[in-house]
Write an enzyme that holds these catalytic residues in place. Structure first.
Site, mmCIF file in Angstrom:
data_model
loop_
_atom_site.group_PDB
_atom_site.id
_atom_site.type_symbol
_atom_site.label_atom_id
_atom_site.label_comp_id
_atom_site.label_asym_id
_atom_site.label_seq_id
_atom_site.Cartn_x
_atom_site.Cartn_y
_atom_site.Cartn_z
ATOM 1 N N ARG A 196 0.834 -1.192 0.000
ATOM 2 C CA ARG A 196 0.000 0.000 0.000
ATOM 3 C C ARG A 196 0.870 1.242 0.000
ATOM 4 N NH1 ARG A 196 -1.945 0.780 4.398
ATOM 5 N NH2 ARG A 196 -1.265 -1.066 5.512
ATOM 6 N N TYR A 219 -1.678 -3.470 -6.887
ATOM 7 C CA TYR A 219 -1.393 -4.367 -5.768
ATOM 8 C C TYR A 219 -2.282 -4.193 -4.553
ATOM 9 C CZ TYR A 219 1.525 -7.344 -2.832
ATOM 10 O OH TYR A 219 1.985 -8.353 -2.041
ATOM 11 N N LYS A 254 -9.354 -2.313 2.160
ATOM 12 C CA LYS A 254 -9.087 -1.159 3.020
ATOM 13 C C LYS A 254 -9.896 0.074 2.580
ATOM 14 C CE LYS A 254 -5.794 -3.608 4.998
ATOM 15 N NZ LYS A 254 -5.917 -4.202 6.311
ATOM 16 N N HIS A 276 -10.493 -2.357 12.033
ATOM 17 C CA HIS A 276 -9.376 -3.175 11.552
ATOM 18 C C HIS A 276 -9.131 -4.284 12.580
ATOM 19 C CE1 HIS A 276 -4.918 -3.148 10.078
ATOM 20 N NE2 HIS A 276 -5.632 -4.004 9.409
ATOM 21 N N SER A 331 -0.574 -3.541 11.489
ATOM 22 C CA SER A 331 -0.022 -4.514 10.547
ATOM 23 C C SER A 331 1.215 -5.170 11.164
ATOM 24 C CB SER A 331 0.381 -3.816 9.251
ATOM 25 O OG SER A 331 -0.738 -3.175 8.707
ATOM 26 N N CYS A 340 1.541 -7.531 13.374
ATOM 27 C CA CYS A 340 1.518 -7.914 14.791
ATOM 28 C C CYS A 340 0.830 -9.267 14.975
ATOM 29 C CB CYS A 340 0.816 -6.858 15.629
ATOM 30 S SG CYS A 340 1.738 -5.316 15.756
ATOM 31 N N ASP A 397 -9.062 -9.776 9.448
ATOM 32 C CA ASP A 397 -8.562 -8.422 9.177
ATOM 33 C C ASP A 397 -9.570 -7.310 9.456
ATOM 34 O OD1 ASP A 397 -6.424 -6.745 8.263
ATOM 35 O OD2 ASP A 397 -7.441 -6.501 6.341
ATOM 36 N N ARG A 444 2.355 -12.059 -0.548
ATOM 37 C CA ARG A 444 1.019 -12.359 -0.025
ATOM 38 C C ARG A 444 0.445 -13.633 -0.604
ATOM 39 N NH1 ARG A 444 -1.369 -8.638 3.845
ATOM 40 N NH2 ARG A 444 0.227 -7.025 3.988
HETATM 41 O O1 SAT Z 1 -2.432 -4.454 0.909
HETATM 42 S S1 SAT Z 1 -3.455 -4.584 1.957
HETATM 43 O O2 SAT Z 1 -3.858 -3.259 2.407
HETATM 44 O O3 SAT Z 1 -4.600 -5.288 1.441
HETATM 45 C C1 SAT Z 1 -2.817 -5.452 3.260
HETATM 46 C C2 SAT Z 1 -2.203 -4.576 4.274
HETATM 47 O O4 SAT Z 1 -1.373 -3.728 3.951
HETATM 48 O O5 SAT Z 1 -2.551 -4.721 5.472
HETATM 49 MN MN MN Z 2 -4.889 -5.282 7.748
#
Ligand code: SAT
Ligand code: MN
Length: 603
Positions: free
Chosen positions: A75, A217, A226, A246, A268, A270, A293, A385
């Site tokens: 991201r 991505y 998100k 979240h 993220s 953790c 998530d 991922r």
């Molecule tokens: O790329 S995502 O936002 O789907 C996953 C993440 O960064 O937590």
């Molecule tokens: Mn997340």
């Protein structure tokens, strides 16, 4: 444009038809395909992607590897915008540009951006179709990779259009990789995207609209996740009196078959996915997964908060996932999985650092290059991922798709904190818990950015990059939620920290051993736990948590102690650096909690 453009839309929803026409006039694709979410559609797209050299078939059944452009691996928070009419409504923690200005910049980029490409229209539901907690979105994208991932991560297809009907509301999500093709040009196996300074991940909360450009991505491109389920949904939730968080959701069952549902917010990296799929080390206890998530929570008729997982799949971090750390995730990715930026073994299987097995050489790294043992670069990208259907998780709870959601008994907040924050603390009441959520943070490691190592980066409620409006107003929304029902019906709130260190080593083993902490939380929800009141909240007595074999009674005592010095420093940091960010949007209730904490620590 070919004749597909003229084929009738499989919907009578005027707003949708108009929007698709408007976008296609702007972006000028070669053809338009309305996605039906079928397996044959998935197979056809994957086949095309393999033909184009974008996807590599793996030996795992119906599984594929994609390698992105090295610049398009995560991201992009600094290119992410909350474009509300007023800057104040985006708040101090979001990037903001005035909506008309941002739209005119982006319209220029979108102009002709799908030339040479197919435009896919993806109707999707976040949450079980028809659930009154669910929301419908429609993503327009020029990426077949996005379509295949959306098939796994959301509920796509004709049933969504049926539910939408002629006049139903949907959230428009526009996405382009930002790489038009000239006559006769093709991607030639190269991941298409735009340079960083042309990437925009934009949200228009008043219009409930998402415009994303330039990245293919993850959270930049799979707009249900998100962008919709957190940023736009959080803003909707504030208006409508619910919560978009979240958080993972898990179901915990004790040896006598009693169950509790627990949600947990962690920044993220953790271990949310690991906790959601945890295999307890204590006999007779069981953890099942509802989500890993995102949680959407609404008050039910009984006055309790009920949560759904709006997603249908896991978009999990691959490196570090192993039979040891998360056997359920390993089982979830045995087939029907899309892998992005992992390494490829000689026998067409996947590999990553921390998988717990030796790779089969020759090994190809995520750049597509030969990788040798001892290389100073990882074979898999650290943010590599897997995209896997949630239904494939052996630990998935039978009620994970219950349209009514599951009643939440406890909510946990946590981050990576080598000191100060104890293993577990329970909030005395709702507002005290909101205070805990508002100060969540993780220690910065030397490697991270140019921030000072050893300092805490605050990530309130793990929502820093995902709150679609002013975070001060978001704190207030949490306070207000606590007034909507009686205290006994609200979830109990806890602060946890699996990451305490001594002499550079983790004291608590984590993973399956976290079940010992979950057990105490369960007992607290039943009113049966052994606990004591302290300056920082309700804590387990020294004999309340059974020791894992790696931990001595002395060590447990240490991570369950109130570190007054540490908390006073924490308090100073919150007072001087963290809370002032929110100015007069900071709820007075939180100032009050801070004062109370100071008084408790000093008395
Ligand atoms: O790329 S995502 O936002 O789907 C996953 C993440 O960064 O937590
Ligand atoms: Mn997340």
């Amino acid at each position: 444009m070919n004749s597909n453009t003229l084929s009738p839309a499989p919907t009578k929803n005027k707003k949708l038809i108009f929007w698709v026409e408007e976008v296609s006039a702007m972006t000028q694709p070669d053809q338009i395909i309305w996605c039906d979410g079928s397996q044959s559609e998935y197979n056809r797209l994957i086949h095309e992607l393999v033909e184009q050299g974008m996807a590599i078939p793996l030996k795992r059944e119906n599984s594929y590897l994609f390698r992105t452009d090295p610049s398009d691996v995560a991201r992009v928070e600094n290119r992410t915008y909350i474009s509300s009419l007023k800057k104040e409504d985006a708040g101090p923690t979001n990037n903001w540009v005035e909506p008309e200005e941002l739209k005119s910049t982006m319209r220029e980029l979108y102009n002709g951006c799908m030339k040479g490409r197919t435009m896919y229209v993806i109707p999707f539901s976040m949450g079980p179709i028809g659930s009154d907690i669910a929301k419908i979105g429609v993503e327009i994208t020029d990426s077949a990779y996005v379509v295949t991932n959306m098939h796994i991560m959301t509920r796509v297809g004709s049933k969504v259009l049926e539910t939408l009907g002629e006049t139903g509301e949907f959230i428009p999500c526009l996405h382009s990789v930002g790489k038009p093709l000239k006559e006769g040009e093709s991607d030639d196996g190269k991941w298409p995207c735009a340079p960083l300074d042309k990437k925009y991940i934009s949200h228009f909360p008043e219009e409930r609209l998402i415009w994303s450009y330039g990245s293919g991505y993850g959270g930049n491109a799979l707009l249900g996740k998100k962008c919709l389920a957190l940023r736009i949904a959080s803003s909707l939730a504030k208006e409508e009196g619910w919560m978009a968080e979240h958080m993972l959701i898990l179901k915990l069952t004790n040896p006598s078959g009693l169950r509790k549902y627990i949600a947990a917010a962690f920044p993220s990296a953790c271990g949310k996915t690991n906790l959601a799929m945890l295999v307890p080390t204590i006999p007779g206890w069981k953890v099942e997964t509802v989500g890993d998530d995102i949680a959407w929570m609404k008050f039910g008729a009984d006055g309790r908060l009920r949560a759904i997982n709006p997603e249908a799949g896991f978009f999990g971090v691959a490196p570090g996932t192993s039979e040891d750390s998360n056997p359920n995730a390993m089982a979830s990715i045995k087939s029907n999985t899309i892998f992005s930026n992992v390494a490829l073994t000689a026998d067409k299987d996947i590999w990553w650092e921390g998988m717990g097995t030796e790779p089969k050489f020759p090994l190809t790294d995520w750049h597509g290059k030969d990788w040798k043992q001892g290389s100073d670069q990882p074979a898999a990208h650290p943010n590599a991922r897997f995209t896997a259907p949630a239904s494939q998780c052996p630990a998935i709870a039978s009620e994970w798709e219950d349209p009514n959601g599951v009643p939440i008994d406890a909510i946990l907040f946590g981050g990576r904190r080598p000191n100060t924050i104890p293993l577990v603390t329970q909030a005395r009441d709702w507002n005290h818990g909101v205070f805990m959520g508002s100060i969540v943070g993780s220690e910065i490691t030397a490697a991270a950015l140019d921030l000072k190592a050893g300092t805490v980066r605050r990530d309130p409620f793990a929502m820093l990059p995902f709150c679609g409006y002013n975070m001060g107003d978001y704190f207030q929304h949490w306070i207000n939620i606590g007034k909507k029902t009686s205290a006994d019906k609200l979830p109990k709130l806890f602060f946890v920290n699996w990451f305490r260190k001594k002499d550079g080593k983790f004291v608590w083993p984590g993973y399956g051993e976290n079940s010992r902490v979950l057990k105490w939380i369960f007992e607290q929800c039943e009113g049966l736990g052994k606990s004591k009141d302290t300056a920082i909240g309700i804590m387990p007595t020294e004999d309340a948590i059974d020791l894992p074999k790696e931990v001595s009674a002395e060590q447990l005592k240490d991570i369950l102690a109130v570190d007054t010095e540490g908390w006073l420093a924490e308090l100073k940091d919150i007072r001087e650096n963290h809370y002032p960010i929110f100015g007069d949007k900071l709820p007075s209730e939180l100032k009050h909690e801070l004062d109370k904490l100071e008084k408790n620590l000093k008395s």
